[in-house]
Design a protein around this motif. Sequence first.
Motif, short mmCIF file in Angstrom:
data_model
loop_
_atom_site.label_atom_id
_atom_site.label_comp_id
_atom_site.label_asym_id
_atom_site.label_seq_id
_atom_site.Cartn_x
_atom_site.Cartn_y
_atom_site.Cartn_z
N ALA A 101 18.33 56.34 71.54
CA ALA A 101 18.94 57.67 71.48
C ALA A 101 18.07 58.73 72.17
O ALA A 101 18.60 59.62 72.84
N ASN A 102 16.75 58.65 72.01
CA ASN A 102 15.90 59.66 72.64
C ASN A 102 15.96 59.56 74.16
O ASN A 102 15.85 60.57 74.86
N LEU A 147 20.46 63.39 79.31
CA LEU A 147 21.33 64.56 79.23
C LEU A 147 20.57 65.81 79.68
O LEU A 147 21.10 66.65 80.40
N TYR A 183 29.88 64.89 73.66
CA TYR A 183 29.33 65.49 74.86
C TYR A 183 30.24 65.19 76.04
O TYR A 183 30.78 64.09 76.14
N THR A 212 30.12 60.18 72.34
CA THR A 212 29.06 60.42 71.36
C THR A 212 27.76 59.79 71.85
O THR A 212 27.77 58.91 72.72
N ILE A 213 26.66 60.22 71.26
CA ILE A 213 25.37 59.63 71.59
C ILE A 213 25.40 58.13 71.25
O ILE A 213 24.91 57.30 72.02
N ARG A 214 25.99 57.79 70.12
CA ARG A 214 26.07 56.37 69.72
C ARG A 214 26.79 55.53 70.77
O ARG A 214 26.36 54.43 71.09
N VAL A 253 24.50 55.05 73.70
CA VAL A 253 23.44 54.09 73.35
C VAL A 253 23.98 52.67 73.47
O VAL A 253 23.34 51.79 74.04
N VAL A 286 18.69 58.65 75.84
CA VAL A 286 19.99 59.25 76.18
C VAL A 286 19.86 60.77 76.19
O VAL A 286 20.33 61.45 77.11
N HIS A 287 19.19 61.33 75.18
CA HIS A 287 18.99 62.78 75.12
C HIS A 287 18.19 63.27 76.33
O HIS A 287 18.48 64.32 76.90
#
Length: 82
Positions: free
Chosen positions: A50-51, A57, A78, A38-40, A43, A53-54
């Motif tokens: 989070a931004n 990706l 993901y 997960t994004i969490r 992080v 990490v995005h």
Amino acid sequence: MARVRLIEVGGGAQERLPRAGTKQALLVGMLSQISGVTIRELVEETGWKANTVHAALSTLRTSGRQIAIEHAEGVKRYRIMN
């Protein structure tokens, strides 16, 4: 049943492996797990926001990697497909 969306970007740069011991290598390693991540979780492991990490990706996608996004129980996971 989980819903899976595969994002494929063609014509990207030639794929390179990240240097060992870097956060980019950590990211690729976590995304390579069969269960995904997960994004969490990304992080927490990287210390990035989070931004960021995005954005990482997105960079992986443009470099030719296929990223699957699984939606299950309200959580997005993901993982790298190739």
